[in-house]
Design an enzyme around this catalytic site. Sequence first.
Site, mmCIF file in Angstrom:
data_model
loop_
_atom_site.group_PDB
_atom_site.id
_atom_site.type_symbol
_atom_site.label_atom_id
_atom_site.label_comp_id
_atom_site.label_asym_id
_atom_site.label_seq_id
_atom_site.Cartn_x
_atom_site.Cartn_y
_atom_site.Cartn_z
ATOM 1 C CG ASP A 42 -1.723 1.215 1.414
ATOM 2 O OD1 ASP A 42 -2.323 1.669 0.415
ATOM 3 O OD2 ASP A 42 -1.772 1.749 2.537
ATOM 4 C CG ASP A 44 -1.662 7.737 0.436
ATOM 5 O OD1 ASP A 44 -1.114 8.845 0.530
ATOM 6 O OD2 ASP A 44 -2.080 7.265 -0.644
ATOM 7 C CG ASP A 218 -2.378 2.541 6.374
ATOM 8 O OD1 ASP A 218 -2.894 3.524 6.941
ATOM 9 O OD2 ASP A 218 -2.404 2.393 5.137
#
Length: 292
Positions: A42, A44, A218
């Site tokens: 991922d 961001d 996240d």
Amino acid sequence: MFKHSEQVIEDSSEASFYMSPNMIINACPSEIYSQDLVLFLDIDGTISEFNPNPEKSIISSEIIGLLKQLQTYLTLILVTGRSIIQAQNLIYPFKWNIAGSHGLELRYQSELKTLIQLNPERLQQLKDYIQTHARQLAQLRIEVKRYSVALHFREHPDMEQAAHTLALNCLSQFPEFELKPGKYVFELVPQGANKGSAIQQIMQQYHSPTAYPIFIGDDLTDEAGFQAINALKGCSIKVGSGVTAAQYRLENVSQVQAFLEIFLTSLKAQEQQLSEKSHVKTHRVIKSCEST
């Protein structure tokens, strides 16, 4: 009242247990050093610190350098809610593999494709509807992407309920879309677009059954990816706190960088060991030939 995902994470009774990068690498099976190693990342909150304005986000030169070196030993795919174009701006001038728009679009080995069908006319109608109805909510930041629309309220957390109400109103008018809540954002995307499905398709279409996948993410939108990785018997790693399907947990972006550094060092050491073993074997064969 809808409770924002980040608040739910903070209120969770499940205690967070952060592991060191070394602990995670040591806990992984020997397949982590297989020839067909696939790293899904991922962006961001994982390899880029969060910024209230996504357009101002960056990936540090140190992490870019690590990712460049890692691709000597593995296949890298960035898996992000950003569009491919947005993600590309963060890694320029490199043109790495990207599964963008929550797994709706894919650029793999320079080939571009969409992973699910969508109706461009309805997508445009959704964009127009949101922009019209958001005029009275000036504190919301509306991000119109190629295949989705995101309602950001990180700068104004008190606008959460208003953003959620607008998102639900959109779903009532456009049921072929779905709501993806994230950290201070609600995003409307076409039904079926998720990171788990994208990971599964990539693994099935481009890699052998023995390939070993790793995914680091996240947010709530990464949970489908963790579940897919677990089903593939790979390594899933969550960044930050909160209930998760991931097997392991790192604390923040800095720890992700440390993990990548240690992982790269481990891969280099493994290659050196294999090279030395090959050299010894070759030397023995030569000696054997000479003795005969």
